[in-house]
Motif scaffolding. Structure first.
Motif, PDB file in Angstrom:
ATOM      1  N   GLY A 194       0.790  -1.220   0.000  1.00  0.00           N
ATOM      2  CA  GLY A 194       0.000   0.000   0.000  1.00  0.00           C
ATOM      3  C   GLY A 194       0.821   1.268   0.000  1.00  0.00           C
ATOM      4  N   THR A 195       2.153   1.163  -0.105  1.00  0.00           N
ATOM      5  CA  THR A 195       3.003   2.352  -0.127  1.00  0.00           C
ATOM      6  C   THR A 195       3.029   3.000  -1.504  1.00  0.00           C
ATOM      7  OG1 THR A 195       4.951   0.958  -0.535  1.00  0.00           O
ATOM      8  CG2 THR A 195       4.454   1.518   1.751  1.00  0.00           C
ATOM      9  N   VAL A 196       2.667   2.233  -2.534  1.00  0.00           N
ATOM     10  CA  VAL A 196       2.501   2.753  -3.895  1.00  0.00           C
ATOM     11  C   VAL A 196       1.119   2.332  -4.380  1.00  0.00           C
ATOM     12  CG1 VAL A 196       3.265   2.584  -6.298  1.00  0.00           C
ATOM     13  CG2 VAL A 196       4.967   2.751  -4.459  1.00  0.00           C
ATOM     14  N   ARG A 197       0.356   3.276  -4.919  1.00  0.00           N
ATOM     15  CA  ARG A 197      -0.983   2.973  -5.411  1.00  0.00           C
ATOM     16  C   ARG A 197      -0.954   2.644  -6.896  1.00  0.00           C
ATOM     17  NH1 ARG A 197      -1.512   7.739  -2.932  1.00  0.00           N
ATOM     18  NH2 ARG A 197      -2.054   8.780  -4.894  1.00  0.00           N
ATOM     19  N   ARG A 198      -1.737   1.656  -7.284  1.00  0.00           N
ATOM     20  CA  ARG A 198      -1.887   1.355  -8.705  1.00  0.00           C
ATOM     21  C   ARG A 198      -2.847   2.344  -9.343  1.00  0.00           C
ATOM     22  NH1 ARG A 198      -2.869  -4.442 -10.982  1.00  0.00           N
ATOM     23  NH2 ARG A 198      -2.014  -3.391 -12.812  1.00  0.00           N
ATOM     24  N   ALA A 199      -2.683   2.535 -10.624  1.00  0.00           N
ATOM     25  CA  ALA A 199      -3.599   3.400 -11.352  1.00  0.00           C
ATOM     26  C   ALA A 199      -4.992   2.786 -11.364  1.00  0.00           C
ATOM     27  CB  ALA A 199      -3.102   3.588 -12.787  1.00  0.00           C
ATOM     28  N   PRO A 200      -6.046   3.610 -11.367  1.00  0.00           N
ATOM     29  CA  PRO A 200      -7.407   3.076 -11.504  1.00  0.00           C
ATOM     30  C   PRO A 200      -7.536   2.242 -12.778  1.00  0.00           C
ATOM     31  CG  PRO A 200      -7.457   5.394 -10.876  1.00  0.00           C
ATOM     32  CD  PRO A 200      -6.034   5.072 -11.211  1.00  0.00           C
ATOM     33  N   ALA A 201      -8.463   1.291 -12.761  1.00  0.00           N
ATOM     34  CA  ALA A 201      -8.632   0.352 -13.876  1.00  0.00           C
ATOM     35  C   ALA A 201      -8.803   1.051 -15.230  1.00  0.00           C
ATOM     36  CB  ALA A 201      -9.804  -0.587 -13.603  1.00  0.00           C
ATOM     37  N   PRO A 202      -9.606   2.124 -15.341  1.00  0.00           N
ATOM     38  CA  PRO A 202      -9.733   2.778 -16.659  1.00  0.00           C
ATOM     39  C   PRO A 202      -8.402   3.306 -17.193  1.00  0.00           C
ATOM     40  CG  PRO A 202     -11.495   3.479 -15.188  1.00  0.00           C
ATOM     41  CD  PRO A 202     -10.517   2.730 -14.341  1.00  0.00           C
ATOM     42  N   ILE A 203      -7.558   3.831 -16.303  1.00  0.00           N
ATOM     43  CA  ILE A 203      -6.248   4.329 -16.720  1.00  0.00           C
ATOM     44  C   ILE A 203      -5.369   3.174 -17.162  1.00  0.00           C
ATOM     45  CG2 ILE A 203      -4.137   5.464 -15.904  1.00  0.00           C
ATOM     46  CD1 ILE A 203      -5.844   7.252 -14.179  1.00  0.00           C
ATOM     47  N   GLN A 204      -5.458   2.020 -16.470  1.00  0.00           N
ATOM     48  CA  GLN A 204      -4.707   0.839 -16.885  1.00  0.00           C
ATOM     49  C   GLN A 204      -5.123   0.400 -18.277  1.00  0.00           C
ATOM     50  OE1 GLN A 204      -4.463  -2.401 -14.006  1.00  0.00           O
ATOM     51  NE2 GLN A 204      -4.984  -0.988 -12.361  1.00  0.00           N
ATOM     52  N   ARG A 205      -6.431   0.378 -18.527  1.00  0.00           N
ATOM     53  CA  ARG A 205      -6.920  -0.075 -19.835  1.00  0.00           C
ATOM     54  C   ARG A 205      -6.488   0.851 -20.956  1.00  0.00           C
ATOM     55  NH1 ARG A 205     -11.533  -1.566 -16.687  1.00  0.00           N
ATOM     56  NH2 ARG A 205     -12.554   0.438 -17.126  1.00  0.00           N
ATOM     57  N   LEU A 206      -6.302   2.135 -20.646  1.00  0.00           N
ATOM     58  CA  LEU A 206      -5.846   3.092 -21.650  1.00  0.00           C
ATOM     59  C   LEU A 206      -4.340   3.033 -21.868  1.00  0.00           C
ATOM     60  CD1 LEU A 206      -7.982   6.214 -20.640  1.00  0.00           C
ATOM     61  CD2 LEU A 206      -8.193   4.887 -22.759  1.00  0.00           C
ATOM     62  N   GLY A 207      -3.661   2.193 -21.082  1.00  0.00           N
ATOM     63  CA  GLY A 207      -2.216   2.088 -21.215  1.00  0.00           C
ATOM     64  C   GLY A 207      -1.463   3.256 -20.617  1.00  0.00           C
ATOM     65  N   LEU A 208      -2.093   3.979 -19.683  1.00  0.00           N
ATOM     66  CA  LEU A 208      -1.484   5.167 -19.089  1.00  0.00           C
ATOM     67  C   LEU A 208      -1.059   4.948 -17.638  1.00  0.00           C
ATOM     68  CD1 LEU A 208      -3.873   7.898 -20.551  1.00  0.00           C
ATOM     69  CD2 LEU A 208      -1.581   7.273 -21.353  1.00  0.00           C
ATOM     70  N   GLU A 209      -0.856   3.690 -17.269  1.00  0.00           N
ATOM     71  CA  GLU A 209      -0.413   3.388 -15.908  1.00  0.00           C
ATOM     72  C   GLU A 209       0.927   4.045 -15.618  1.00  0.00           C
ATOM     73  OE1 GLU A 209      -0.747  -0.493 -12.940  1.00  0.00           O
ATOM     74  OE2 GLU A 209      -0.724  -0.765 -15.114  1.00  0.00           O
ATOM     75  N   TRP A 210       1.776   4.111 -16.645  1.00  0.00           N
ATOM     76  CA  TRP A 210       3.084   4.751 -16.493  1.00  0.00           C
ATOM     77  C   TRP A 210       2.942   6.219 -16.108  1.00  0.00           C
ATOM     78  CZ3 TRP A 210       4.384   8.910 -19.554  1.00  0.00           C
ATOM     79  CH2 TRP A 210       3.585   9.121 -20.681  1.00  0.00           C
ATOM     80  N   LEU A 211       1.936   6.897 -16.684  1.00  0.00           N
ATOM     81  CA  LEU A 211       1.717   8.311 -16.385  1.00  0.00           C
ATOM     82  C   LEU A 211       1.281   8.496 -14.929  1.00  0.00           C
ATOM     83  CD1 LEU A 211       1.842  11.062 -17.766  1.00  0.00           C
ATOM     84  CD2 LEU A 211      -0.578  10.803 -18.360  1.00  0.00           C
ATOM     85  N   TYR A 212       0.514   7.549 -14.435  1.00  0.00           N
ATOM     86  CA  TYR A 212       0.080   7.590 -13.037  1.00  0.00           C
ATOM     87  C   TYR A 212       1.280   7.408 -12.109  1.00  0.00           C
ATOM     88  CZ  TYR A 212      -3.129   6.903  -9.104  1.00  0.00           C
ATOM     89  OH  TYR A 212      -3.820   7.037  -7.929  1.00  0.00           O
TER      90      TYR A 212
END
Length: 263
Positions: A194-212
């Protein structure tokens, strides 16, 4: 199914298929090493032949990043879905709790590691760990870490150390660890803790997890993603142009001779 993505091996597997291979390895005690391939690792392989060999010699090369998934589809490979390393870790911990398999955690800091294990036990009260060790051990301590893993009787080993350190560790010791299923998980322990949060699912699907990730850790992440994403886009664009030219001119235009990873 194993395929070649710009001469880099990838396995076109779903989450269910990957889980089945992992469970089969743990049941039979037959060693299977999984590596999660993302854009950053793919780019590093071009200039690091040792890393490239470590990845190529893995039993499963999973599609971890959306960039790899989209790139594979762009060159005509029937890639159905990504299998994100952190998602695979979460699913495998549930399997371990249900089947009685015992995982070993290696990597991160002691504080993050213990918090990740605590969170995993809260979610799966029946989960029993074979052992754990932080990732900040010195070279002269490596043999002690290997000995601890081997004597733990672990069914699966999850390694949260950066590339290429974890690949070097596994290349040197995987055959002597006595662990059936081995997997590098990168920064997944931080997510689990829980020290790093994952990107919300819609952002993951858009391939923008890196931006998060850049949003959360701009000082550490922005240059990494700026360089690797740009290089990957160039590599893929070059390959697509080459593929289009070859398709137009016919098979006789295909180049001859050996090629290297990513080239």
């Amino acid at each position: 199914m194993r395929a070649s993505f710009l001469t880099c091996p990838i396995d076109l597997l779903t989450m269910a298929e990957t889980l089945e291979l992992a469970c089969s390895a743990m049941r039979s005690r037959r060693r299977v090493q999984h590596v999660a391939l993302n854009v950053a690792k793919f780019v590093k392989m071009r200039t690091d032949p040792v890393l490239a060999a470590d990845v190529a010699n893995s039993d499963i090369v999973g599609i971890d990043g959306m960039g790899i998934l989209w790139g594979a589809r762009a060159v005509g490979l029937p890639a159905r879905s990504r299998v994100a390393g952190v998602d695979l870790l979460v699913e495998l911990l549930a399997v371990c709790a249900r089947e009685g398999f015992k995982p070993y955690f290696l990597g991160a800091t002691q504080a993050v590691l213990h918090l990740a294990m605590q969170r995993a036990r809260e979610k799966h009260p029946s989960l029993a760990f074979a052992g754990w060790h932080d990732g900040y051990f010195k070279p002269e301590q490596e043999s002690d870490v290997v000995r601890d893993i081997r004597s733990s009787g672990a069914d699966c080993l999850f390694i949260g150390m950066p590339t290429p350190r974890k690949e070097r560790f596994l290349a040197a010791h995987r055959d002597g660890l006595g662990v059936p299923f081995i997997m590098g998980v990168g920064g997944a322990f931080d997510v689990l803790a829980g020290t790093v949060r994952r990107a919300p699912a819609p952002i993951q699907r858009l391939g923008l997890e890196w931006l998060y990730r850049v949003y959360q850790e701009p000082g550490r992440m922005w240059w990494r993603y700026a360089t690797t994403n740009t290089l990957f886009a160039g590599i893929l664009a070059q390959a697509l142009v080459k593929q289009a030219v070859q398709h137009t001119l016919g098979p006789s235009s295909a180049p001859r001779g050996p090629s290297r990873i990513g080239g």
